[in-house]
Design an enzyme around this catalytic site. Structure first.
Site, PDB file in Angstrom:
ATOM      1  N   THR A 148      59.221  36.826   1.682  1.00  0.00           N
ATOM      2  CA  THR A 148      57.938  37.578   1.713  1.00  0.00           C
ATOM      3  C   THR A 148      57.175  37.616   0.467  1.00  0.00           C
ATOM      4  O   THR A 148      57.825  37.570  -0.356  1.00  0.00           O
ATOM      5  CB  THR A 148      58.245  39.217   2.082  1.00  0.00           C
ATOM      6  OG1 THR A 148      57.042  39.716   2.152  1.00  0.00           O
ATOM      7  CG2 THR A 148      59.334  39.715   1.530  1.00  0.00           C
ATOM      8  N   ASP A 149      55.886  37.776   0.686  1.00  0.00           N
ATOM      9  CA  ASP A 149      55.112  37.867  -0.680  1.00  0.00           C
ATOM     10  C   ASP A 149      55.206  39.155  -1.160  1.00  0.00           C
ATOM     11  O   ASP A 149      54.952  39.486  -2.441  1.00  0.00           O
ATOM     12  CB  ASP A 149      53.450  37.580  -0.335  1.00  0.00           C
ATOM     13  CG  ASP A 149      53.055  38.646   0.755  1.00  0.00           C
ATOM     14  OD1 ASP A 149      53.753  39.465   1.111  1.00  0.00           O
ATOM     15  OD2 ASP A 149      51.694  38.448   0.918  1.00  0.00           O
ATOM     16  N   GLU A 150      56.011  40.068  -0.400  1.00  0.00           N
ATOM     17  CA  GLU A 150      56.303  41.374  -1.183  1.00  0.00           C
ATOM     18  C   GLU A 150      57.081  41.478  -2.301  1.00  0.00           C
ATOM     19  O   GLU A 150      57.242  42.627  -3.046  1.00  0.00           O
ATOM     20  CB  GLU A 150      56.794  42.651  -0.066  1.00  0.00           C
ATOM     21  CG  GLU A 150      55.768  42.361   1.252  1.00  0.00           C
ATOM     22  CD  GLU A 150      55.753  44.042   1.884  1.00  0.00           C
ATOM     23  OE1 GLU A 150      56.583  44.563   1.487  1.00  0.00           O
ATOM     24  OE2 GLU A 150      55.258  43.858   2.895  1.00  0.00           O
ATOM     25  N   TYR A 173      62.795  47.656   1.278  1.00  0.00           N
ATOM     26  CA  TYR A 173      62.706  46.431   1.896  1.00  0.00           C
ATOM     27  C   TYR A 173      62.340  45.023   1.024  1.00  0.00           C
ATOM     28  O   TYR A 173      63.131  44.045   0.944  1.00  0.00           O
ATOM     29  CB  TYR A 173      61.555  46.429   3.067  1.00  0.00           C
ATOM     30  CG  TYR A 173      61.209  45.039   3.497  1.00  0.00           C
ATOM     31  CD1 TYR A 173      61.797  44.126   4.351  1.00  0.00           C
ATOM     32  CD2 TYR A 173      59.985  44.438   3.094  1.00  0.00           C
ATOM     33  CE1 TYR A 173      61.519  43.047   4.577  1.00  0.00           C
ATOM     34  CE2 TYR A 173      59.465  43.032   3.574  1.00  0.00           C
ATOM     35  CZ  TYR A 173      60.407  42.388   4.335  1.00  0.00           C
ATOM     36  OH  TYR A 173      60.030  41.129   4.646  1.00  0.00           O
ATOM     37  N   LYS A 177      64.851  41.771  -0.107  1.00  0.00           N
ATOM     38  CA  LYS A 177      64.484  40.519   0.252  1.00  0.00           C
ATOM     39  C   LYS A 177      64.471  39.678  -1.335  1.00  0.00           C
ATOM     40  O   LYS A 177      65.012  38.597  -1.193  1.00  0.00           O
ATOM     41  CB  LYS A 177      62.990  40.320   0.834  1.00  0.00           C
ATOM     42  CG  LYS A 177      62.951  40.805   2.380  1.00  0.00           C
ATOM     43  CD  LYS A 177      63.523  39.939   3.259  1.00  0.00           C
ATOM     44  CE  LYS A 177      63.005  38.847   3.579  1.00  0.00           C
ATOM     45  NZ  LYS A 177      63.729  38.082   4.756  1.00  0.00           N
TER      46      LYS A 177
HETATM   47  P1  NAD Z   1      61.341  41.015  13.142  1.00  0.00           P
HETATM   48  O1  NAD Z   1      61.895  42.459  12.602  1.00  0.00           O
HETATM   49  O2  NAD Z   1      60.547  41.105  14.413  1.00  0.00           O
HETATM   50  O3  NAD Z   1      62.841  40.372  13.680  1.00  0.00           O
HETATM   51  C1  NAD Z   1      64.038  40.463  13.135  1.00  0.00           C
HETATM   52  C2  NAD Z   1      65.058  39.793  13.859  1.00  0.00           C
HETATM   53  O4  NAD Z   1      66.281  39.660  13.242  1.00  0.00           O
HETATM   54  C3  NAD Z   1      65.289  40.425  15.336  1.00  0.00           C
HETATM   55  O5  NAD Z   1      65.371  39.543  16.390  1.00  0.00           O
HETATM   56  C4  NAD Z   1      66.752  41.278  14.855  1.00  0.00           C
HETATM   57  O6  NAD Z   1      67.347  41.466  16.216  1.00  0.00           O
HETATM   58  C5  NAD Z   1      67.384  40.315  13.920  1.00  0.00           C
HETATM   59  N1  NAD Z   1      68.273  40.882  13.284  1.00  0.00           N
HETATM   60  C6  NAD Z   1      68.271  42.045  12.329  1.00  0.00           C
HETATM   61  N2  NAD Z   1      69.436  42.350  11.922  1.00  0.00           N
HETATM   62  C7  NAD Z   1      70.285  41.249  12.108  1.00  0.00           C
HETATM   63  C8  NAD Z   1      71.638  40.996  11.565  1.00  0.00           C
HETATM   64  N3  NAD Z   1      72.265  41.867  11.117  1.00  0.00           N
HETATM   65  N4  NAD Z   1      72.241  39.855  12.255  1.00  0.00           N
HETATM   66  C9  NAD Z   1      71.360  38.878  13.095  1.00  0.00           C
HETATM   67  N5  NAD Z   1      70.210  39.171  13.422  1.00  0.00           N
HETATM   68  C10 NAD Z   1      69.657  40.372  13.156  1.00  0.00           C
HETATM   69  O7  NAD Z   1      61.036  40.379  11.915  1.00  0.00           O
HETATM   70  P2  NAD Z   1      59.875  39.311  11.746  1.00  0.00           P
HETATM   71  O8  NAD Z   1      58.805  40.022  11.596  1.00  0.00           O
HETATM   72  O9  NAD Z   1      60.137  38.408  12.791  1.00  0.00           O
HETATM   73  O10 NAD Z   1      60.530  38.706  10.414  1.00  0.00           O
HETATM   74  C11 NAD Z   1      61.439  37.413  10.207  1.00  0.00           C
HETATM   75  C12 NAD Z   1      61.430  37.135   8.698  1.00  0.00           C
HETATM   76  O11 NAD Z   1      60.288  36.898   8.313  1.00  0.00           O
HETATM   77  C13 NAD Z   1      62.047  38.484   8.045  1.00  0.00           C
HETATM   78  O12 NAD Z   1      63.136  37.807   6.968  1.00  0.00           O
HETATM   79  C14 NAD Z   1      60.972  39.039   7.118  1.00  0.00           C
HETATM   80  O13 NAD Z   1      61.506  39.288   5.749  1.00  0.00           O
HETATM   81  C15 NAD Z   1      60.163  37.755   7.008  1.00  0.00           C
HETATM   82  N6  NAD Z   1      58.736  37.761   6.944  1.00  0.00           N
HETATM   83  C16 NAD Z   1      58.038  38.507   7.759  1.00  0.00           C
HETATM   84  C17 NAD Z   1      56.537  38.572   7.719  1.00  0.00           C
HETATM   85  C18 NAD Z   1      55.829  39.291   8.812  1.00  0.00           C
HETATM   86  O14 NAD Z   1      54.657  39.741   8.507  1.00  0.00           O
HETATM   87  N7  NAD Z   1      56.290  39.703   9.797  1.00  0.00           N
HETATM   88  C19 NAD Z   1      55.895  38.052   6.612  1.00  0.00           C
HETATM   89  C20 NAD Z   1      56.598  37.433   5.617  1.00  0.00           C
HETATM   90  C21 NAD Z   1      58.309  37.237   5.665  1.00  0.00           C
HETATM   91  O1  DAU Z   2      53.581  40.804   3.321  1.00  0.00           O
HETATM   92  C1  DAU Z   2      54.633  40.312   4.250  1.00  0.00           C
HETATM   93  C2  DAU Z   2      55.212  41.626   4.937  1.00  0.00           C
HETATM   94  O2  DAU Z   2      54.358  41.895   5.941  1.00  0.00           O
HETATM   95  C3  DAU Z   2      56.344  41.219   5.573  1.00  0.00           C
HETATM   96  O3  DAU Z   2      57.538  40.997   4.565  1.00  0.00           O
HETATM   97  C4  DAU Z   2      56.780  42.502   6.288  1.00  0.00           C
HETATM   98  O4  DAU Z   2      58.137  41.983   6.998  1.00  0.00           O
HETATM   99  C5  DAU Z   2      56.069  42.732   7.327  1.00  0.00           C
HETATM  100  O5  DAU Z   2      56.371  44.050   7.972  1.00  0.00           O
HETATM  101  C6  DAU Z   2      54.562  43.090   6.453  1.00  0.00           C
HETATM  102  O6  DAU Z   2      54.694  44.365   5.816  1.00  0.00           O
HETATM  103  P1  DAU Z   2      53.442  45.545   5.728  1.00  0.00           P
HETATM  104  O7  DAU Z   2      54.056  46.669   5.116  1.00  0.00           O
HETATM  105  O8  DAU Z   2      52.516  44.714   4.805  1.00  0.00           O
HETATM  106  O9  DAU Z   2      53.177  45.305   7.092  1.00  0.00           O
HETATM  107  P2  DAU Z   2      52.503  46.712   7.984  1.00  0.00           P
HETATM  108  O10 DAU Z   2      52.153  46.150   9.581  1.00  0.00           O
HETATM  109  O11 DAU Z   2      53.672  47.756   8.235  1.00  0.00           O
HETATM  110  O12 DAU Z   2      51.515  47.230   7.230  1.00  0.00           O
HETATM  111  C7  DAU Z   2      50.336  46.593   7.032  1.00  0.00           C
HETATM  112  C8  DAU Z   2      49.468  47.451   6.394  1.00  0.00           C
HETATM  113  O13 DAU Z   2      49.087  48.484   7.107  1.00  0.00           O
HETATM  114  C9  DAU Z   2      50.056  48.274   5.024  1.00  0.00           C
HETATM  115  O14 DAU Z   2      49.150  48.381   3.961  1.00  0.00           O
HETATM  116  C10 DAU Z   2      50.213  49.431   5.689  1.00  0.00           C
HETATM  117  C11 DAU Z   2      49.360  50.032   6.588  1.00  0.00           C
HETATM  118  N1  DAU Z   2      49.632  50.409   7.820  1.00  0.00           N
HETATM  119  C12 DAU Z   2      50.576  50.336   8.682  1.00  0.00           C
HETATM  120  C13 DAU Z   2      50.845  50.908   9.818  1.00  0.00           C
HETATM  121  C14 DAU Z   2      52.176  50.602  10.533  1.00  0.00           C
HETATM  122  C15 DAU Z   2      48.680  51.475   8.314  1.00  0.00           C
HETATM  123  O15 DAU Z   2      47.820  51.971   7.502  1.00  0.00           O
HETATM  124  N2  DAU Z   2      48.903  52.241   9.493  1.00  0.00           N
HETATM  125  C16 DAU Z   2      50.111  52.002  10.195  1.00  0.00           C
HETATM  126  O16 DAU Z   2      50.373  52.572  11.280  1.00  0.00           O
END
Ligand code: NAD
Ligand code: DAU
Length: 369
Positions: A148-150, A173, A177
């Site tokens: 992630t960019d985080e 988190y 990562k």
């Molecule tokens: P998600 O939470 O929707 O899905 C995670 C999946 O991993 C689920 O299906 C869960 O059952 C599985 N999982 C959790 N713990 C596990 C374990 N111990 N063993 C096996 N499986 C397990 O997550 P996502 O949003 O699909 O993100 C996927 C990946 O991408 C993550 O690594 C996250 O850090 C990264 N990522 C997400 C975003 C985003 O915006 N969602 C952005 C950048 C990077």
């Molecule tokens: O940047 C990549 C990341 O993006 C991934 O690594 C994470 O897995 C993914 O969950 C996401 O993280 P964020 O914290 O940015 O996503 P989230 O959707 O939780 O929140 C997006 C923005 O919105 C953040 O600034 C918090 C804000 N927010 C979020 C929720 C859930 C609100 O203002 N209200 C809300 O109810």
């Protein structure tokens, strides 16, 4: 300095960890829909609260037992990981599995360390053992880690994260990562395990679990509920349509240089409040609801502790080296996403009510979380 080896990789048996989660589901759909891939996908997922096999029910019907296999398992369980690598002759690992929600990491960080750090370590160790040959590794194997960019921390009003930006994670988190990224790179430098790594910005699109901003807001809008905006709503995120991310991952797996990391982003920065207001207009257009009435539900709530102010990503490296670019505009992506939630009432009902958990228990049994 290690030699980078060959960039081309032609995967045959791909282990997708976390393939029942948001991005994993979209990646599996993307991969099995491609003409240039005729291999098999093994979806290895523990089915935590975020994993939903119903998101792949049609894939299971079409490809189950031939090109698609689901294995319930934990990435931190070494025996189970060894077994799946051996039984399915895995040559490529695409590692999505993680605890992914920042808010959850603040109230319960332990699961993040276990899955994201220990789980990644376990997979790396298992791959190192399974793929060894002579003094090195078999030809054609690849471990791609999704990050992630985080991990880069928080930006002020200007600037971009590049692949050289020093890590500065600020939530449990992102710290977990970051630790996993360091382990992945250490396995390249120390053992020569052919790894690639990508750091992506915020994804959005179909099958997104409604704890995250965009799906939560869409569903709350449709149900007339409050729209909780954290702090002053001026935090900035860079949004990327999930299919564009899937394409980037596939490009890196097949053409990325071992030992290299690639930033992936949408070039699409939005303040949260502006985004919620735009979403209100799109939901109104598509449902006949009043945008003003939807916007009236916006409620400023207590800020997330340590809330990163701005993320913005420079993804010129993947464009230059692999020719990848985001292809879906935000307008188009948001419209597609709203339409998907409107058209998938059963999925939404099951996720919102927890019915999908009962289905998992009936079919796969319970699991300690
Ligand atoms: P998600 O939470 O929707 O899905 C995670 C999946 O991993 C689920 O299906 C869960 O059952 C599985 N999982 C959790 N713990 C596990 C374990 N111990 N063993 C096996 N499986 C397990 O997550 P996502 O949003 O699909 O993100 C996927 C990946 O991408 C993550 O690594 C996250 O850090 C990264 N990522 C997400 C975003 C985003 O915006 N969602 C952005 C950048 C990077
Ligand atoms: O940047 C990549 C990341 O993006 C991934 O690594 C994470 O897995 C993914 O969950 C996401 O993280 P964020 O914290 O940015 O996503 P989230 O959707 O939780 O929140 C997006 C923005 O919105 C953040 O600034 C918090 C804000 N927010 C979020 C929720 C859930 C609100 O203002 N209200 C809300 O109810």
């Amino acid at each position: 300095m290690r030699e980078a080896g060959s960039a081309r990789c032609e995967p045959a048996n791909v282990l997708v960890t976390g393939g029942a989660g948001f991005i994993g589901v979209n990646f599996i759909r993307y991969l099995l829909g491609r003409n240039d891939f005729d291999g098999r996908v093994i979806n290895y997922d523990a089915l935590t609260y975020a994993g939903n096999p119903a998101s792949l029910a049609d894939i299971e019907r079409e490809w189950g037992g031939t090109r698609y296999f689901f294995v319930r398992g934990d990435v931190a369980d070494r025996e189970a990981v060894d077994r799946v690598l051996g039984e399915h002759a895995i040559d490529t690992i695409v590692h999505f599995a993680a605890e992914s929600h920042v808010d959850r990491s603040i109230v319960g960080p332990e699961a993040f360390v276990r899955t994201n750090v220990t789980g990644t370590f376990t997979l790396l160790e298992a791959a190192r053992a399974a793929w060894q040959a002579g003094g090195g590794f078999r030809e054609g194997v690849r471990f791609h880690h999704i990050s992630t960019d985080e991990v880069y921390g928080s930006l002020g009003e200007t600037g971009y994260f590049t692949e050289e930006t020093p890590y500065d994670p600020r939530s449990p988190y992102s710290a977990s990562k970051a630790a996993s990224d360091h382990l992945v790179m250490a396995y390249w430098h120390t053992y020569g395990l052919p790894v690639t790594l990508s750091n992506c910005s915020n994804n959005y699109g179909p099958y997104h679990f409604p704890e995250k901003l965009i799906p939560l807001m869409i569903l709350n809008m449709l149900e007339g509920l409050e729209l909780p905006v954290y702090g002053d709503g001026r935090n900035v995120r860079d949004w990327l349509y999930v299919e564009d991310h899937a394409a980037a991952v596939w490009d890196i797996v097949r053409g990325g240089w071992p030992g290299q990391k690639y930033n992936v982003g949408g070039g699409n920065e939005w303040e949260n409040l502006r985004l919620v207001e735009r979403l209100a207009e799109i939901v109104a257009e598509r449902t006949g609801m009043s945008a003003e009435a939807i916007r009236a539900k916006i409620t400023f709530v207590r800020d997330r502790p340590g809330h990163d102010r701005r993320y913005a990503i420079d993804c010129s490296k993947i464009g230059r080296e692999l020719g990848w670019r985001p292809s879906v505009t935000f307008e188009e992506g948001l419209a597609r996403t709203v339409d998907w939630y409107l058209g998938n009432g059963d999925w939404v009902r099951e996720v919102r009510s927890g019915e999908y958990r009962r289905w998992i228990e009936r079919n796969y049994g319970t699991r300690e979380q």
